[in-house]
Design a protein around this motif. Structure first.
Motif, PDB file in Angstrom:
ATOM      1  N   THR A  82       0.841  -1.200   0.000  1.00 20.49           N
ATOM      2  CA  THR A  82       0.000   0.000   0.000  1.00 20.49           C
ATOM      3  C   THR A  82       0.877   1.251   0.000  1.00 20.49           C
ATOM      4  N   VAL A  83       0.610   2.140  -0.952  1.00 16.04           N
ATOM      5  CA  VAL A  83       1.412   3.364  -1.041  1.00 16.04           C
ATOM      6  C   VAL A  83       1.054   4.300   0.115  1.00 16.04           C
ATOM      7  N   VAL A  84       2.054   4.704   0.865  1.00 11.04           N
ATOM      8  CA  VAL A  84       1.845   5.641   1.971  1.00 11.04           C
ATOM      9  C   VAL A  84       2.407   7.026   1.640  1.00 11.04           C
ATOM     10  N   GLU A  85       3.385   7.095   0.739  1.00 14.62           N
ATOM     11  CA  GLU A  85       3.958   8.366   0.278  1.00 14.62           C
ATOM     12  C   GLU A  85       4.154   8.240  -1.231  1.00 14.62           C
ATOM     13  N   PRO A  86       3.278   8.865  -2.043  1.00 14.46           N
ATOM     14  CA  PRO A  86       3.369   8.686  -3.498  1.00 14.46           C
ATOM     15  C   PRO A  86       4.618   9.290  -4.127  1.00 14.46           C
ATOM     16  N   SER A  87       5.126  10.369  -3.573  1.00 14.08           N
ATOM     17  CA  SER A  87       6.327  10.993  -4.143  1.00 14.08           C
ATOM     18  C   SER A  87       6.989  11.890  -3.109  1.00 14.08           C
ATOM     19  N   ILE A  88       8.230  11.587  -2.812  1.00 16.28           N
ATOM     20  CA  ILE A  88       9.027  12.390  -1.879  1.00 16.28           C
ATOM     21  C   ILE A  88      10.295  12.841  -2.587  1.00 16.28           C
ATOM     22  N   SER A  89      10.555  14.126  -2.560  1.00 19.49           N
ATOM     23  CA  SER A  89      11.796  14.670  -3.118  1.00 19.49           C
ATOM     24  C   SER A  89      12.876  14.621  -2.045  1.00 19.49           C
ATOM     25  N   LEU A  90      13.991  14.025  -2.367  1.00 24.28           N
ATOM     26  CA  LEU A  90      15.078  13.873  -1.405  1.00 24.28           C
ATOM     27  C   LEU A  90      16.008  15.083  -1.468  1.00 24.28           C
ATOM     28  N   GLY A  91      16.101  15.781  -0.362  1.00 30.00           N
ATOM     29  CA  GLY A  91      16.987  16.940  -0.280  1.00 30.00           C
ATOM     30  C   GLY A  91      18.168  16.652   0.616  1.00 30.00           C
ATOM     31  N   ALA A  92      18.895  17.717   1.006  1.00 29.63           N
ATOM     32  CA  ALA A  92      20.061  17.559   1.881  1.00 29.63           C
ATOM     33  C   ALA A  92      19.647  17.253   3.312  1.00 29.63           C
ATOM     34  N   GLY A  93      18.449  17.744   3.726  1.00 28.59           N
ATOM     35  CA  GLY A  93      17.960  17.495   5.072  1.00 28.59           C
ATOM     36  C   GLY A  93      17.116  16.239   5.118  1.00 28.59           C
ATOM     37  N   TYR A  94      17.001  15.634   6.302  1.00 29.16           N
ATOM     38  CA  TYR A  94      16.229  14.407   6.468  1.00 29.16           C
ATOM     39  C   TYR A  94      14.739  14.677   6.356  1.00 29.16           C
ATOM     40  N   HIS A  95      14.058  13.825   5.601  1.00 27.27           N
ATOM     41  CA  HIS A  95      12.602  13.899   5.458  1.00 27.27           C
ATOM     42  C   HIS A  95      11.995  12.827   6.360  1.00 27.27           C
ATOM     43  N   PRO A  96      11.131  13.214   7.340  1.00 24.96           N
ATOM     44  CA  PRO A  96      10.571  12.231   8.276  1.00 24.96           C
ATOM     45  C   PRO A  96       9.303  11.572   7.735  1.00 24.96           C
ATOM     46  N   ILE A  97       9.182  10.266   7.979  1.00 28.82           N
ATOM     47  CA  ILE A  97       7.974   9.528   7.617  1.00 28.82           C
ATOM     48  C   ILE A  97       7.602   8.618   8.787  1.00 28.82           C
ATOM     49  N   LEU A  98       6.370   8.699   9.238  1.00 28.80           N
ATOM     50  CA  LEU A  98       5.891   7.855  10.329  1.00 28.80           C
ATOM     51  C   LEU A  98       5.155   6.655   9.728  1.00 28.80           C
ATOM     52  N   ILE A  99       5.580   5.451  10.107  1.00 33.45           N
ATOM     53  CA  ILE A  99       4.983   4.223   9.598  1.00 33.45           C
ATOM     54  C   ILE A  99       4.321   3.471  10.748  1.00 33.45           C
ATOM     55  N   THR A 100       2.982   3.343  10.677  1.00 30.64           N
ATOM     56  CA  THR A 100       2.250   2.565  11.675  1.00 30.64           C
ATOM     57  C   THR A 100       2.381   1.082  11.338  1.00 30.64           C
ATOM     58  N   LEU A 101       2.704   0.275  12.328  1.00 28.66           N
ATOM     59  CA  LEU A 101       2.993  -1.133  12.107  1.00 28.66           C
ATOM     60  C   LEU A 101       1.788  -2.020  12.404  1.00 28.66           C
ATOM     61  N   VAL A 102       1.723  -3.115  11.708  1.00 29.15           N
ATOM     62  CA  VAL A 102       0.749  -4.168  12.010  1.00 29.15           C
ATOM     63  C   VAL A 102       1.515  -5.303  12.667  1.00 29.15           C
ATOM     64  N   SER A 103       0.807  -6.189  13.351  1.00 28.55           N
ATOM     65  CA  SER A 103       1.466  -7.314  13.999  1.00 28.55           C
ATOM     66  C   SER A 103       2.107  -8.218  12.947  1.00 28.55           C
TER      67      SER A 103
END
Length: 208
Positions: free
Chosen positions: A134-155
């Motif tokens: 399942t797509v959670v982030e369709p497009s992220i541009s990678l820069g010099a700074g860190y891009h945060p992504i929160l991933i909710t986990l299933v068992s």
């Protein structure tokens, strides 16, 4: 006339040595004592407050704890991002067409935090992020700074994929990835080099 001159000289001499009485004041007020002198000079003595006598404000303050997850630009310090002045990425090799496996990790938390950035030449690299298909982030541009992504986990198993949408203007799609658990403890630190369409993946196992 001869007798008058010695008499005049005697009279002037007697007046010169005569005692003149100075009138005394009748003020009976309390006398003000003179200020005490220091042992080292003629100035009034006083105690200098030493620096060590004064409590230090620095010692009263608790050291500030750095929360790496609150830092948007740099996970290592609270300062500005140190951007390496790369002129170009590594050469795009044929092996970068293959998908890359970044490993598997375990956690008992409800989520993980991902931080990714272009750690080489910042040239417009983009990625798509999916979890268990399942797509959670369709497009992220990678820069010099860190891009945060929160991933909710299933068992059980959580397969996280990073698909290279392009290669930017130079070389392969390059990135540095860091993974933290819900307590901010580091789980992984990885890098990838991908050609367009290739994927980098990792598995996070959530313990029940």
């Amino acid at each position: 006339m001869k007798n008058f001159i010695p008499f005049l000289i005697l009279l002037i001499s007697a007046g010169a040595f005569a005692q003149i009485e100075i009138p005394r004041t009748t003020n009976s007020g309390t006398a003000i004592p003179a200020a005490s002198e220091s042992k080292t000079g003629n100035f009034p003595a006083f105690k200098l407050k030493k620096e060590e006598d004064a409590p230090s404000d620095f010692l009263k303050k608790e050291p500030k704890k750095l929360d790496f997850r609150e830092t948007k630009n740099d996970l290592l310090t609270a300062g500005s991002v140190y951007e390496k002045k790369w002129k170009k990425d590594k050469e795009a090799k044929a092996e970068y067409k293959n998908d890359q496996y970044l490993g598997d990790f375990k956690t008992g938390g409800k989520f993980v935090e991902l931080y990714c950035r272009d750690h080489e030449y910042v040239d417009g690299d983009k990625v798509r992020i999916s979890v268990n298909g399942t797509v959670v982030e369709p497009s992220i541009s990678l820069g010099a700074g860190y891009h945060p992504i929160l991933i909710t986990l299933v068992s059980g198993m959580n397969n996280i994929e990073f698909e290279a949408l392009n290669q930017g203007s130079s070389g392969p799609n390059t990135a540095e990835l860091r993974v933290f658990d819900e307590n901010g403890e580091p789980l992984a630190r990885k890098e990838w080099n991908l050609l367009t369409g290739a994927k980098a993946s990792l598995i996070v196992v959530k313990n029940q």
